[in-house]
Design an enzyme around this catalytic site. Structure first.
Site, PDB file in Angstrom:
ATOM      1  N   ASP A 101      44.183 -36.940  40.553  1.00  0.00           N
ATOM      2  CA  ASP A 101      45.302 -37.717  41.691  1.00  0.00           C
ATOM      3  C   ASP A 101      44.846 -36.429  42.929  1.00  0.00           C
ATOM      4  OD1 ASP A 101      48.233 -38.135  41.484  1.00  0.00           O
ATOM      5  OD2 ASP A 101      47.594 -37.195  43.544  1.00  0.00           O
ATOM      6  N   ASN A 126      56.040 -43.392  36.688  1.00  0.00           N
ATOM      7  CA  ASN A 126      57.034 -43.334  37.436  1.00  0.00           C
ATOM      8  C   ASN A 126      57.785 -45.069  37.749  1.00  0.00           C
ATOM      9  OD1 ASN A 126      58.036 -40.742  37.379  1.00  0.00           O
ATOM     10  ND2 ASN A 126      56.197 -40.875  39.329  1.00  0.00           N
ATOM     11  N   HIS A 152      50.524 -46.899  37.291  1.00  0.00           N
ATOM     12  CA  HIS A 152      49.776 -45.955  36.865  1.00  0.00           C
ATOM     13  C   HIS A 152      50.613 -44.394  35.929  1.00  0.00           C
ATOM     14  CE1 HIS A 152      52.020 -45.291  40.917  1.00  0.00           C
ATOM     15  NE2 HIS A 152      52.467 -43.763  40.321  1.00  0.00           N
TER      16      HIS A 152
HETATM   17  P1  5GP Z   1      53.763 -41.872  42.318  1.00  0.00           P
HETATM   18  O1  5GP Z   1      54.692 -41.070  43.092  1.00  0.00           O
HETATM   19  O2  5GP Z   1      53.372 -43.710  42.841  1.00  0.00           O
HETATM   20  O3  5GP Z   1      53.778 -42.304  40.273  1.00  0.00           O
HETATM   21  O4  5GP Z   1      52.369 -41.288  42.153  1.00  0.00           O
HETATM   22  C1  5GP Z   1      51.697 -41.639  43.134  1.00  0.00           C
HETATM   23  C2  5GP Z   1      50.080 -40.683  43.100  1.00  0.00           C
HETATM   24  O5  5GP Z   1      49.286 -41.265  43.645  1.00  0.00           O
HETATM   25  C3  5GP Z   1      50.401 -39.433  43.722  1.00  0.00           C
HETATM   26  O6  5GP Z   1      50.196 -38.327  43.377  1.00  0.00           O
HETATM   27  C4  5GP Z   1      49.618 -39.237  44.492  1.00  0.00           C
HETATM   28  O7  5GP Z   1      48.795 -38.247  45.061  1.00  0.00           O
HETATM   29  C5  5GP Z   1      48.879 -40.922  44.174  1.00  0.00           C
HETATM   30  N1  5GP Z   1      47.651 -40.720  45.218  1.00  0.00           N
HETATM   31  C6  5GP Z   1      47.965 -42.047  46.732  1.00  0.00           C
HETATM   32  N2  5GP Z   1      46.824 -42.099  47.046  1.00  0.00           N
HETATM   33  C7  5GP Z   1      46.290 -42.356  45.823  1.00  0.00           C
HETATM   34  C8  5GP Z   1      44.619 -42.213  46.543  1.00  0.00           C
HETATM   35  O8  5GP Z   1      44.404 -42.594  47.658  1.00  0.00           O
HETATM   36  N3  5GP Z   1      43.574 -41.758  45.925  1.00  0.00           N
HETATM   37  C9  5GP Z   1      44.472 -40.971  44.904  1.00  0.00           C
HETATM   38  N4  5GP Z   1      43.302 -40.101  43.418  1.00  0.00           N
HETATM   39  N5  5GP Z   1      45.369 -40.470  44.549  1.00  0.00           N
HETATM   40  C10 5GP Z   1      46.160 -40.776  45.068  1.00  0.00           C
END
Ligand code: 5GP
Ligand code: ZN
Length: 117
Positions: A33, A90, A103
């Site tokens: 992440d 989520n 994810h």
């Molecule tokens: P969500 O809130 O959708 O469950 O989590 C999305 C996750 O994706 C977050 O923890 C955020 O830090 C991560 N994330 C968002 N954009 C990117 C990216 O471009 N690269 C990586 N490696 N993680 C990302």
């Protein structure tokens, strides 16, 4: 494999955007992440674009099982299996999903709070 042009995680799958990839196979990839909330914070995603868990049907339940299996193995590889870890998916706005490509978070390496939201 269906991908979406404007999806950041589809771009990581295709290699268009770099990701710190720690595992990949035909169905899934896992990467670190970008904004880790714990010492180990990996994302396990299907290569195919599904907007959220709500798009998963009976056809794909094997895929979810595979994601859990990969996460369990990665927890061993990252040396957090013994102390414990958390898997989170989520789903949708009120579920706190920010990136609209299914994810699973694998988090560990510190004591996580007991709160779920
Ligand atoms: P969500 O809130 O959708 O469950 O989590 C999305 C996750 O994706 C977050 O923890 C955020 O830090 C991560 N994330 C968002 N954009 C990117 C990216 O471009 N690269 C990586 N490696 N993680 C990302
Ligand atoms: Zn996508």
């Amino acid at each position: 494999m269906e991908q979406k042009m404007d999806c950041i995680f589809c771009h990581i799958v295709s290699g268009k955007i770099p990701g710190d990839i720690v595992y990949q196979d035909e169905e899934v990839i896992a990467f670190r992440d970008i904004n880790p909330q714990s010492p180990v914070h990996l994302l396990i995603i299907p290569r195919e674009h599904f907007t959220s868990l709500a798009d998963i049907t009976d056809k794909e339940t094997c895929l979810i099982g595979h994601m859990v299996g990969v996460a369990n193995q990665l927890a061993i590889d990252e040396s957090i299996s013994g102390d414990g870890y958390r898997l989170v998916i989520n789903c949708g706005k009120q579920g706190g999903q920010l990136v609209p490509h299914l994810h699973m978070h694998l988090m560990g390496g510190r004591q996580l709070s007991g709160q779920l939201g």
